[in-house]
Design an enzyme around this catalytic site. Structure first.
Site: not given
Length: 573
Positions: A129, A153, A228, A275, A413
């Protein structure tokens, strides 16, 4: 049902033997893991095959499941309920009590979870996971609270995948107990948003304004400023709010909101936030990437007011001797996931303590209290730096020798070569994004617009900005794909107002809006309008996207292009 078409093994709904389970686990786990976690993807992509990578990337890219949730939420929820009811009627699996399930909370004892009356053994894929130990917090209990947080999900195909791991039914008595304790929606207290915003993701909320709004106002109204969020918006009582500053010789400094407002001089900074994924949609057109499908409007400009971070660090005990060992300033937000993990990021210490760094602990935006979506009551504003480091709902500051260890600093990022894919990526090999590169985009006309030949001229508008305090000094605009160019007029204020004073070198934190009016080229039915900006270090935008494409779709700053049709006058036809 993209995943099921890609892997026929997932269409089997009958219980599996241990041998069958061991054979199907890698494929199923790779899908389930990607659909269950919003954390890093590198383990998964290194471990599994190319066909699965493309299937899941296509599903989770900004044009896939992110939008699908918002459009099909009610349909998926109904389908989930119907499917559970069908399985309950036809199941011959054993019945387990909640007490039985609770005994399976480790790899040694097995890891079981419940979902809508079913009992599932997820032991096989927990080790793979990407979210690490987060999924273990659901062990022995219900998945519903986790899927309430990671709402993207909670879709029909996920239940299909989960069904491969079903080992039993939860007793009717314990099902009733679960129903009596409804899981609250962690996003239910999120603030209202302006309906003009174009939503990229509902939960957590991420949206951008129509591009033409950006060029209408030098200061972006707070309601239109791009949103965001990585997690639910926390509700913070300003009266009980406390900010902790740690890691300095003087010990922990605790400040209330009133302390920030009264103990430190108020400073204001006009700064643009962008962003890292702004213009990701253009990279998606080259090859799908992972991330929200942002257009050109994940960028906005505001005037921020608050206490200087430098002043606060000095009050907390920062001295010249600290500079001998301190390298970073870490920030932790008050927004949390189900594990209690908070959003976090860090910036270099030199940026934090420099008088020219202009880093604020902001409590105002455009002359008013911070809106909830933008970090009320206090956020960090790090001018010239990628939006991800401007932590909202600030709860803690730590001066440290190390960067923040948060997922968003260490495994997200960051930029990579176009040759790097999910099989080869090593997030530790690349530095975290801080300053952003030179950027510009066309806000009007829109791609696909139609203009009349009789207009004779066309006005093109847009924005330009560069990170690190580098001032935009020129924007070039072409109406013929880059064969000929016009120099745009720059402005640093709204029309009719006096322009902002020229910033000091290295402190140009705000964007420039630009505009150019040019004659329509004769005998042309289609225009390819292009813009490119230049900053005072003579950094320029690359001309195309492919050389800067990367698997996360960040740092997208190629020449922006829009195509416009010219409609001929009827009298000339």
């Amino acid at each position: 049902m993209l995943l099921l078409r890609c892997c026929p093994r997932l269409t089997r709904l009958s219980p599996l033997s241990n041998t069958q389970r061991s054979q199907v686990t890698p494929a199923v786990a790779s899908c389930a893991v990607r659909l269950w976690s919003s954390s890093s993807d590198d383990q998964y992509h290194r471990a599994h095959g190319r066909s699965w990578r493309h299937a899941v990337a296509g599903l989770l890219a900004g044009t896939g499941a992110v939008l699908a949730y918002g459009i099909h939420h009610h349909k998926a929820e109904k389908a989930d309920n119907n499917r559970v009811q069908t399985l309950e009627k036809t199941s011959t699996l054993p019945i387990f009590s909640q007490e039985d399930v609770a005994k399976h909370r480790s790899p040694e004892d097995g890891i079981w979870v419940t979902y809508k009356g079913g009992v599932y053994d997820i032991t096989d894929f927990v080790a793979m996971h990407p979210g690490g130990t987060k999924i273990l917090l659901a062990a022995g209990g219900a998945l519903e609270p986790f899927w309430a947080l990671y709402a993207v999900h909670n879709q029909e195909h996920v239940l299909e995948i989960l069904s491969e791991y079903k080992v039993g039914e939860l007793s009717a008595e314990d099902q009733k107990k679960q129903q009596d304790v409804k899981s609250s929606d962690p996003y239910s207290s999120d603030p209202e948003r302006h309906p003009v915003l174009r939503i990229n993701n509902l939960k957590p909320f991420n949206a951008e304004p129509p591009p033409e709004i950006l060029s209408e106002s030098y200061i972006t109204p707070s309601a239109f400023f791009f949103k965001r969020n990585h997690l639910p918006v926390p509700q913070v009582d300003p009266a009980s709010y406390r900010l902790q500053v740690e890691g300095l010789p003087g010990g922990v400094l605790t400040l209330s909101l009133e302390d920030l407002k009264t103990r430190f001089p108020k400073r204001t900074v006009t700064a643009t936030l962008q962003c890292a994924g702004n213009r990701r949609s253009e990279m998606n057109k080259v090859k799908l990437v992972k991330g929200l499908n942002w257009g050109i409007a994940a960028i906005s400009n505001a005037t921020w007011g608050g206490a200087s971070l430098r002043d606060v660090l000095l009050a907390a005990g920062y001295r010249p001797d600290v500079a001998q060992w301190a390298r970073h300033v870490q920030f932790e937000g008050l927004d949390k996931d189900v594990t209690g993990t908070t959003y976090g990021a860090s910036i270099p210490i030199n940026k934090a303590v420099s008088e020219d760094g202009d880093v604020l602990l902001a409590y105002e935006m455009n002359g008013e209290d911070l809106p909830a979506d933008h970090g009320f009551p206090v956020r960090v504003v790090v001018p010239g730096t990628v939006g991800a480091r401007n932590v909202k709902w600030l709860g803690k500051i730590v001066v440290s020798t190390e960067e923040s260890n948060s997922h968003w600093q260490q495994n997200d990022y960051k930029g990579f070569s176009p040759a790097t894919d999910w099989d080869t990526v090593d997030f530790k090999s690349a530095p975290a994004i801080q300053e952003l590169p030179i950027q510009s985009a066309i806000t009007t006309p829109a791609d696909g617009a139609v203009v009349d030949r009789s207009d004779e001229e066309l006005t093109v508008k847009g924005y330009a900005w560069s990170g690190g305090g580098r001032e935009v000094v020129r924007v070039d605009v072409s109406l013929d794909g880059g064969n000929t160019w016009h120099v745009a007029q720059l402005r640093s204020s709204d029309k009719g107002q006096a322009p902002e004073p020229s910033p000091a070198p290295g402190r140009a934190w705000a964007w420039k809006l630009w505009e150019v009016t040019a004659p329509l080229p004769p005998e042309t039915q289609e225009l390819e309008i292009v813009c490119k900006a230049v900053d005072n270090s003579y950094n320029m935008q690359p001309d195309t996207v492919p050389p800067i494409w990367n698997l996360r779709g960040v740092l997208s700053n190629a020449w922006h292009r829009v195509k416009v049709q010219i409609r001929e006058d009827e009298s000339d036809e």
